[in-house]
Design an enzyme around this catalytic site. Structure first.
Site, PDB file in Angstrom:
ATOM      1  N   SER A   1       0.041   8.712 -30.472  1.00  0.00           N
ATOM      2  CA  SER A   1       0.237   9.783 -29.499  1.00  0.00           C
ATOM      3  C   SER A   1      -0.118   9.300 -28.090  1.00  0.00           C
ATOM      4  CB  SER A   1      -0.647  10.978 -29.868  1.00  0.00           C
ATOM      5  OG  SER A   1      -0.612  11.949 -28.836  1.00  0.00           O
TER       6      SER A   1
ATOM      7  N   LYS B   1       3.012  13.113 -27.083  1.00  0.00           N
ATOM      8  CA  LYS B   1       1.758  13.098 -26.343  1.00  0.00           C
ATOM      9  C   LYS B   1       1.055  14.431 -26.617  1.00  0.00           C
ATOM     10  CE  LYS B   1      -0.329  12.090 -21.986  1.00  0.00           C
ATOM     11  NZ  LYS B   1      -1.352  11.386 -22.807  1.00  0.00           N
TER      12      LYS B   1
ATOM     13  N   GLY C   1      -5.923  11.734 -19.174  1.00  0.00           N
ATOM     14  CA  GLY C   1      -6.506  13.077 -19.083  1.00  0.00           C
ATOM     15  C   GLY C   1      -5.561  14.174 -19.534  1.00  0.00           C
ATOM     16  N   LEU C   2      -4.760  13.861 -20.542  1.00  0.00           N
ATOM     17  CA  LEU C   2      -3.894  14.882 -21.161  1.00  0.00           C
ATOM     18  C   LEU C   2      -2.996  15.593 -20.151  1.00  0.00           C
ATOM     19  CD1 LEU C   2      -6.270  16.496 -23.837  1.00  0.00           C
ATOM     20  CD2 LEU C   2      -4.822  14.482 -24.027  1.00  0.00           C
TER      21      LEU C   2
ATOM     22  N   CYS D   1     -10.146  13.181 -27.786  1.00  0.00           N
ATOM     23  CA  CYS D   1      -9.713  12.508 -26.560  1.00  0.00           C
ATOM     24  C   CYS D   1     -10.921  12.026 -25.771  1.00  0.00           C
ATOM     25  CB  CYS D   1      -8.867  13.420 -25.685  1.00  0.00           C
ATOM     26  SG  CYS D   1      -8.275  12.561 -24.209  1.00  0.00           S
TER      27      CYS D   1
ATOM     28  N   ASN E   1      -8.726   7.228 -32.567  1.00  0.00           N
ATOM     29  CA  ASN E   1      -8.507   7.372 -31.141  1.00  0.00           C
ATOM     30  C   ASN E   1      -9.245   6.244 -30.405  1.00  0.00           C
ATOM     31  OD1 ASN E   1      -7.862   8.565 -28.591  1.00  0.00           O
ATOM     32  ND2 ASN E   1      -7.798  10.558 -29.603  1.00  0.00           N
TER      33      ASN E   1
ATOM     34  N   GLY F   1      -5.184  -1.234 -32.074  1.00  0.00           N
ATOM     35  CA  GLY F   1      -5.055  -2.658 -31.812  1.00  0.00           C
ATOM     36  C   GLY F   1      -3.996  -3.389 -32.595  1.00  0.00           C
TER      37      GLY F   1
HETATM   38  C1  LIG Z   1      -2.111   5.406 -22.278  1.00  0.00           C
HETATM   39  C2  LIG Z   1      -2.624   6.049 -23.532  1.00  0.00           C
HETATM   40  C3  LIG Z   1      -2.519   7.425 -23.699  1.00  0.00           C
HETATM   41  C4  LIG Z   1      -3.003   8.046 -24.840  1.00  0.00           C
HETATM   42  N1  LIG Z   1      -2.866   9.386 -24.982  1.00  0.00           N
HETATM   43  C5  LIG Z   1      -3.256   9.981 -26.148  1.00  0.00           C
HETATM   44  C6  LIG Z   1      -3.020  11.350 -26.371  1.00  0.00           C
HETATM   45  O1  LIG Z   1      -2.453  12.059 -25.541  1.00  0.00           O
HETATM   46  N2  LIG Z   1      -3.433  11.893 -27.553  1.00  0.00           N
HETATM   47  C7  LIG Z   1      -4.034  11.143 -28.523  1.00  0.00           C
HETATM   48  O2  LIG Z   1      -4.366  11.662 -29.593  1.00  0.00           O
HETATM   49  N3  LIG Z   1      -4.265   9.824 -28.343  1.00  0.00           N
HETATM   50  C8  LIG Z   1      -3.886   9.226 -27.175  1.00  0.00           C
HETATM   51  N4  LIG Z   1      -4.083   7.880 -27.019  1.00  0.00           N
HETATM   52  C9  LIG Z   1      -4.713   7.107 -28.089  1.00  0.00           C
HETATM   53  C10 LIG Z   1      -3.669   6.483 -29.007  1.00  0.00           C
HETATM   54  O3  LIG Z   1      -2.912   7.458 -29.647  1.00  0.00           O
HETATM   55  C11 LIG Z   1      -4.329   5.584 -30.054  1.00  0.00           C
HETATM   56  O4  LIG Z   1      -5.216   6.362 -30.817  1.00  0.00           O
HETATM   57  C12 LIG Z   1      -5.097   4.441 -29.421  1.00  0.00           C
HETATM   58  O5  LIG Z   1      -4.379   3.941 -28.331  1.00  0.00           O
HETATM   59  C13 LIG Z   1      -5.401   3.298 -30.389  1.00  0.00           C
HETATM   60  O6  LIG Z   1      -4.259   2.577 -30.734  1.00  0.00           O
HETATM   61  P1  LIG Z   1      -3.815   1.193 -30.007  1.00  0.00           P
HETATM   62  O7  LIG Z   1      -5.029   0.317 -29.964  1.00  0.00           O
HETATM   63  O8  LIG Z   1      -2.719   0.657 -30.861  1.00  0.00           O
HETATM   64  O9  LIG Z   1      -3.352   1.569 -28.641  1.00  0.00           O
HETATM   65  C14 LIG Z   1      -3.611   7.259 -25.863  1.00  0.00           C
HETATM   66  C15 LIG Z   1      -3.708   5.879 -25.689  1.00  0.00           C
HETATM   67  C16 LIG Z   1      -3.239   5.268 -24.554  1.00  0.00           C
HETATM   68  C17 LIG Z   1      -3.348   3.782 -24.427  1.00  0.00           C
END
Ligand SMILES: Cc1cc2nc3c(=O)[nH]c(=O)nc-3n(C[C@H](O)[C@H](O)[C@H](O)COP(=O)(O)O)c2cc1C
Ligand SMILES: Cc1cc2nc3c(=O)[nH]c(=O)nc-3n(C[C@H](O)[C@H](O)[C@H](O)COP(=O)(O)OP(=O)(O)OC[C@H]3O[C@@H](n4cnc5c(N)ncnc54)[C@H](O)[C@@H]3O)c2cc1C
Ligand SMILES: Cc1cc2nc3c(=O)[nH]c(=O)nc-3n(C[C@H](O)[C@H](O)[C@H](O)COP(=O)(O)OP(=O)(O)OC[C@H]3O[C@@H](n4cnc5c(N)ncnc54)[C@H](O)[C@@H]3O)c2cc1C
Ligand SMILES: Cc1cc2nc3c(=O)[nH]c(=O)nc-3n(C[C@H](O)[C@H](O)[C@H](O)COP(=O)(O)O)c2cc1C
Ligand code: FES
Ligand code: FES
Lengths: 295, 224, 295, 224
Positions: C9, C30, C57-58, C115, C170, C222
């Site tokens: 997300s 998102k 920040g959503l 979040c 998250n 990751g």
């Molecule tokens: C730019 C960005 C925006 C994110 N926005 C949200 C979000 O709106 N809601 C949510 O549950 N997680 C959000 N996340 C977290 C990701 O969904 C995920 O849990 C986290 O990035 C770990 O995965 P990754 O290491 O593959 O990026 C966001 C992550 C990033 C990098």
């Protein structure tokens, strides 16, 4: 005056590496528990891409053998010594602190409230600090885990309960699988994750706690270079501890001290320990230890 | 123990292994069976290696590439520099009357230096393939057996003072067959100098650090 | 059958990159909040050595504009769609879930309970799940934070409160400082730390939760390669979400799907989704979605 | 938008900058002012670069090394491969009657391609030093000013249709001086294709994604 460098608890045995111990400003023992502990079965360590996992499990001789047998040899090294104590109840912490209270070979006690390799203590961090506080007049540093939603709240509670300083941070929990078999590489599967991958988390924890409380902070987590150490200071630490980096480079204390000085000077920040420098994000506080230092 | 950044002099193939020759700098070679921690470029932790050869002004290591760390080290080229710490741990006790070196696979690593210090005693070496057995050329007076024959099958009835290095099952078998044999054991190590308590082996119901109490231990000493 | 791949997300806008959306098995929006949100001031992102920080920040249009304006366009893409919802109270979660309940364009709801860029909700994760559960019969995935001492306990509570699955994990909180000025690089200083440095932590969380509860887990944190995805499956995930990697490689879904198949086959693990394979550390559970899938 | 792994054809010095020439592969050059995300070897995120030159079968990028990502890209050597995504965002509107290109520093980057597509309009370029100004050779019909003179000092009274790229203070000044000017703005970007909401700029009290709504925006359009 430079930034004091310590070893992170559990990352140096001053008795097998006295020259490394002497290159530090303060030496911290591995966490000591009331009773002797065998620790966890091996395999206990596994490298991961951006750090390592450990599952030592607080192996140690127990506080009595420590005081009677190890402490005299540690004191003979002539280094400023902090003892890290741990346990599983308020009573455990009280017992260790009582045993060290008034011992002038020990200049501070670090309370390991956050070992990732043992089960959670039933009491909260603040309760453990309060028990330790009641048992000793020594300087107490509370070592907190980064694995919590609001570390600043814990820090505030720990200080209210009597902590004189904070040690930030302990390891996160991590898992690594064997490349071929996909089975956990550590005997107990999950272990403490330390090293460079932890760095941004450590920095955020120091920053959050420095804003919340007004006690000195020993910053640690993934420091490899003087720049890393300087960043912890900029975020609010008054001293920096070296952990995983000591395994790769026993000369790290001298090297990092020199790099830190050079990085600070390059930014026109001559007196790195000066808390009024505008480059420091949070006001640095001086490292607090008992007056009866052995060093 | 000393830590230095030292230059790679050469990286040569020996069968499937790499013989890495480093400038000695101020490092002491120590006793055969002692080991050094070598920086593995791009990795967080160094890796332990027995000293294999100690020509003047050099330190030689025989490396089998089996994972990310050994692969990075096996790829080093002449002129590159790595951080090296050592000598570490307890080597072989060289005050032996009738030495016999017994090794398997990459366990041959400490023997060239050990053989030199013991004036070329007999050696019994086991390898998986003839290609691996090319490493036996580094050890004078070596008798080679290939799988499925095991070194323990070829052990003389009265083996004398056994100094052994090799895979854990081989050392475990020798432990039963030759009380008092000197066994160079292995364990995953983070630091190599007693700092991390990562390398423990069991001894008499307690865990001891192999990098401090070993890596050479006595068969029958209670250490596994 | 392969392992379903989702986007994490907040890491993909299907409307600006429909071809990336179509290369996934499930698309997650998102996080949507009850009211429109501006989000945090820029600078919002900073790369760190082993990952990145974000402080979005959503930002979003609020649930009403989302349903009326975005959802029709998302549905037109013909992808299997999950909606992530968030908020600051049980009421917020209930309001979003109610609005989506019965909407057949949405095959599951992910509850963002974690979040790192907004203040903590006063309620516990379980209370938020319970409120969502009361508001909808849709499949609910609870997304948990790795920044807690005992994530398995939270997972157990979330499932008891009605979660049908878990999304793990998250971001952690991290800080990065400017190389030269040593001031925080993000406008709000601390942000969510994601990418490779988070991987061992994510793996440990999936492993701990898979042992504790018997619901399907979407693993993330990751992932960069098929091997990383395979490890999450081995630790107990039944599906894998891609986050940070999508920024560097919009073709990641196809590449990782191919790599995952090859890595699994190389280990003699032909049917990667088969939960009875001995290579899987924890029993995999099939990904659960509502029957009224649009895909 | 397309993603390809492409080969570095050449990496040439232009004053203090590097001109990186990549094999075009199946990537389209797009409109001048559009940008590409280039993999920065060893880094987690790619970095945005305006297309600078579009010779047959190549894509050319002018790179100023200012941090870890641009340093890694500036070090690329012929024969290496990197992942490239693009073209991205909205380029300049080329339906202009009296174009004047106004740029500062590395803001000159999109102008060689833009100038070609507009048949060599006049350009006004500001640089810190004569060394930096060597990049002006890539743009026909360019008038150069050096610090402390600013391009805004040298702007004609009736500048016509300004298409500008450069540091934020320069663009902010133009925003006031030349309503309707086309300004190629910058913001830190993680993805470049609307996925992360990291690159926002303020417009009318809301945050909009510069990679989607820009990077070329109109002066007076409410976007900062
Ligand atoms: C730019 C960005 C925006 C994110 N926005 C949200 C979000 O709106 N809601 C949510 O549950 N997680 C959000 N996340 C977290 C990701 O969904 C995920 O849990 C986290 O990035 C770990 O995965 P990754 O290491 O593959 O990026 C966001 C992550 C990033 C990098
Ligand atoms: C005292 C000592 C001396 C050594 N001398 C030599 C030498 O001279 N030449 C040489 O090639 N190697 C030697 N080794 C072994 C070498 O250190 C390991 O092969 C290396 O650390 C593996 O690192 P890696 O990253 O390549 O593989 P890893 O990913 O760490 O390991 C690959 C596989 O090997 C297993 N493994 C790793 N390390 C060990 C170990 N120490 N014991 C048993 N299994 C292990 C792992 O569990 C894994 O399955 C020695 C080890 C010790 C402790
Ligand atoms: C659409 C677009 C087109 C671009 N075209 C080019 C080009 O053709 N040639 C070129 O050399 N550069 C160009 N840039 C800028 C380039 O992308 C950045 O210099 C690069 O991302 C910096 O990465 P870094 O890791 O080297 O430095 P970082 O460590 O990311 O940054 C170093 C310093 O510069 C600041 N900074 C970083 N990125 C930006 C930014 N985008 N705007 C303002 N300040 C920033 C940081 O805050 C920091 O102080 C462009 C940027 C955008 C958004
Ligand atoms: C092998 C090992 C053992 C550790 N043992 C302890 C310990 O006994 N007590 C303690 O408080 N922290 C212990 N830690 C945590 C460190 O003190 C430190 O908090 C952590 O490693 C983060 O620093 P680093 O990233 O620089 O290693 C240990 C860490 C490692 C790697
Ligand atoms: S390897 Fe660290 S104590 Fe032995
Ligand atoms: S850079 Fe990711 S949305 Fe613009």
């Amino acid at each position: 005056m430079g930034v004091p460098l310590l070893n992170a608890s559990g990352c140096l045995d001053p008795l097998t590496a006295p020259e490394v111990a002497r290159s530090l400003d303060v030496v911290v023992t591995k966490t000591i528990t009331p009773l002797p502990r065998r620790g966890n079965p091996p395999v206990r360590i596994a490298e991961v891409e951006h750090g390592m996992l450990n599952s030592i499990g607080l192996q140690g001789p127990g506080i009595d053998v420590f005081v009677d047998d190890h402490l005299p040899r540690l004191a003979a090294l002539g280094v400023d010594l902090w003892v890290s104590v741990g346990g599983f109840s308020a009573e455990d912490f009280a017992r260790c602190c009582e045993r060290l209270d008034g011992d002038e070979r020990v200049s501070a006690i670090e309370l390991n409230l956050s070992c990732p390799n043992v089960e959670e203590a039933p009491e909260t961090a603040a309760e453990l600090v309060a028990a330790a506080r009641a048992a000793t007049t020594k300087t107490l540093y509370a070592k907190l885990s980064p694995a919590q939603w609001d570390i600043a709240a814990s820090a505030t509670a720990a200080v209210a309960a009597g902590a004189d300083g904070l040690s930030l941070v302990n390891a996160l929990r991590g898992l690594a699988l064997d490349e071929r078999t996909l089975q956990p590489r550590l005997a107990l599967a999950v272990g403490g994750y330390t090293g460079p991958g932890l760095r941004p988390v450590a920095l955020a924890c120091v920053y959050a706690c420095a804003a919340a409380v007004d006690v000195p902070i020993v910053g640690m987590g993934g420091v490899v270079s003087g720049r890393d150490a300087l960043e912890l200071v900029a975020a609010g630490a008054s001293a920096v501890a070296l952990g995983t980096v000591l395994f790769a480079d026993p000369l790290a204390p001298g090297r990092i001290r020199a790099e830190l000085g050079a990085e600070a000077a390059a930014r026109g920040f001559a007196d790195i320990a000066n808390p009024s420098s505008p480059l420091v994000v949070r006001t640095g506080k001086n490292l607090q230890t008992d007056e009866n230092d052995t060093a | 123990m000393q830590t230095e950044r030292v230059e790679v002099v050469a990286n040569e193939g020996v069968g499937p292994y790499r013989l890495l020759r480093l400038r000695r700098s101020r490092l002491q070679p120590g006793t055969p069976g002692q080991f050094f921690m070598l920086e593995a470029p791009g990795r967080v932790l160094p890796r332990p290696f027995s000293l294999s050869l100690a020509p003047t002004r050099e330190l030689g290591f025989l490396v089998e590439a089996i994972g990310p760390g050994t692969r990075a080290i096996a790829r080093l080229e002449a002129g590159e520099e790595i951080r090296v710490t050592g000598p570490l741990g307890n080597g072989f006790d060289l005050s032996v009357r009738r030495p016999l070196l017994v090794g398997g696979g990459i366990g041959v690593a400490p023997f060239p230096y050990l053989s030199e210090r013991l004036n070329g005693p007999p050696a019994l070496l086991g390898f998986r393939t003839a290609h691996h057995a090319e490493a036996a050329a580094l050890v004078p007076n070596a008798e080679v057996v290939l799988d499925p024959t095991l070194v323990t099958d070829a052990l003389p009835d009265d083996p004398g003072d056994v100094l052994a290095c090799g895979p854990a099952p081989m050392l475990d078998a020798l432990e039963g067959l030759v009380p008092g044999a000197q066994l160079a054991r292995e364990a995953p190590m983070a630091c190599g100098y007693g700092a991390c308590y990562g390398c423990v082996v069991e001894r008499d119901g307690w865990y001891v650090r192999l990098c401090v109490e070993g890596p050479v231990v006595r068969a029958g000493d209670g250490a596994v």
